[in-house]
Design an enzyme around this catalytic site. Structure first.
Site, short mmCIF file in Angstrom:
data_model
loop_
_atom_site.label_atom_id
_atom_site.label_comp_id
_atom_site.label_asym_id
_atom_site.label_seq_id
_atom_site.Cartn_x
_atom_site.Cartn_y
_atom_site.Cartn_z
N CYS A 1 0.79 -1.24 0.00
CA CYS A 1 0.00 0.00 0.00
C CYS A 1 0.82 1.29 0.00
O CYS A 1 0.43 2.27 -0.63
CB CYS A 1 -0.99 -0.01 1.17
SG CYS A 1 -2.17 -1.38 1.08
N HIS B 1 -3.45 7.03 2.67
CA HIS B 1 -3.86 5.78 2.02
C HIS B 1 -5.30 5.49 2.41
O HIS B 1 -5.68 5.57 3.58
CB HIS B 1 -2.93 4.66 2.49
CG HIS B 1 -3.42 3.29 2.17
ND1 HIS B 1 -3.90 2.94 0.93
CD2 HIS B 1 -3.49 2.17 2.93
CE1 HIS B 1 -4.25 1.67 0.94
NE2 HIS B 1 -4.01 1.18 2.14
N ASN C 1 -10.11 0.16 -1.00
CA ASN C 1 -8.66 0.14 -0.82
C ASN C 1 -8.01 -0.30 -2.13
O ASN C 1 -8.11 -1.45 -2.52
CB ASN C 1 -8.31 -0.82 0.32
CG ASN C 1 -6.82 -0.87 0.61
OD1 ASN C 1 -5.99 -0.41 -0.17
ND2 ASN C 1 -6.47 -1.45 1.75
#
Length: 331
Positions: A116, A258, A288
């Site tokens: 990520c 994020h 996500n």
């Protein structure tokens, strides 16, 4: 004192597949509900790529937008650094496939595997290439097709992930106007890897009938433990990136985190001392998207007028590895 930058982000482009998977769609596949998903994650829908849409193809679309916005062609690129946790194949790198699609014949191309925070890591690599004199103009991407490594029989992970790509052009700057990357902070802790990982499918446990039957080629996550680690790590990264840049939370115009989970975002903002009206949130639209989430959020913030020339941004992310990092950027 604010650090004088030598590399700046000059343009951005994104690409998301048109297919949308809503929470209502997931209720037909899993024992869940829209209310349950929204309450725990803030996610309402996510974009899912078609089987014939590769990470390289999404990256190419985002890259062309970024290049056009910068007034450049692929031949102007010295390097392509592509962050992804879902490469099209193990060999060659997705960056090399992208280089071929773009026709960026002068550019060295390679992938960064940092999950990520991949976009923040790749930005740091680009900054290093420029600082060392290896490159003048670098294309940085965060691009994912997480739908291919998500187990849609596992409620704890199936509700979270989506597909997309984002690209920025980074080039050398004199720093005379203060624009550029003011600081980068990167960390990792491999001891915590089993809390978020893909057990099978690599060289340690190659694809086999056993791996497929066990579904171990899909992502596995210990959600509660990951949540705790993410909040602590992203808070630390925010503090350190701002310290290195010589700025305070009050000076930050927008926090671009994020987009993992609305609760993680809220906890990180609270620690950083930033009200939610100074935080970019679009996890409800995309879920996500791992390394693509920061550029997707940044591009939306620019489109909405929340980021303008000279805006001071704090980018922060956490992911499998564990890896985490943050950057302070004057746009």
């Amino acid at each position: 004192m604010i650090r004088r930058p030598f590399a700046e982000m000059v343009s951005i482009g994104v690409a998301v597949p048109p297919g949308v998977l809503t929470n209502h769609d997931l209720t037909k596949m899993l024992d869940t509900s829209d209310e349950w998903i929204v309450e725990r994650t803030g996610i309402r829908e996510r974009h899912i790529a078609r089987p014939d849409q590769s990470v390289a193809m999404l990256s190419c679309e985002a890259s062309m937008k970024a290049l056009q916005d910068a007034g450049l062609t692929p031949l102007d690129l010295d390097a392509i650094v592509l962050a992804t946790a879902s490469p099209d194949r193990l060999l060659p790198s997705t960056a090399c496939d992208l280089q071929a699609l773009l026709g960026a014949d002068r550019a060295v191309a390679f992938d960064v595997a940092a999950a990520c925070p991949g976009f923040v890591f790749a930005t740091g690599v680009a900054e290093g290439l420029i600082a060392s004199g290896q490159s003048e103009t670098v294309l940085v991407l965060g691009a994912e097709k997480l739908s291919t490594i998500t187990d849609f029989q596992d409620r704890s992970t199936a509700i979270l992930f989506g597909d997309g790509a984002g690209a920025v052009v980074i080039r050398r700057t004199s720093g005379s106007d203060g624009r550029g990357i003011l600081s980068t902070y990167l960390r990792s802790d491999g001891k915590l890897a089993p809390l978020l990982y893909r057990p099978g499918g690599g060289s340690a446990d190659p694809i086999s009938e056993k791996v497929v039957c066990e579904r171990s080629h899909y992502m596995k996550m210990a959600g509660r433990e990951v949540f705790k680690a993410a909040v602590l790590a992203m808070s630390e990264a925010c503090d350190e990136a701002m310290r290195r840049a010589g700025v305070t939370a009050e000076e930050i115009d927008l926090l671009v985190p994020h987009q993992a989970n609305i609760r993680i975002i809220e906890a990180t903002a609270k620690h950083a001392g930033m009200p939610m009206d100074k935080v970019m949130v679009n996890v409800d639209r995309y879920g996500n998207t791992s390394s693509a989430s920061i550029p997707l959020a940044l591009e939306q913030a620019i489109t909405e007028g929340r980021v303008q020339r000279g805006s001071l941004l704090l980018l922060v992310a956490f992911g499998a590895g564990f890896t985490w990092g943050a950057s302070v950027v004057r746009w």
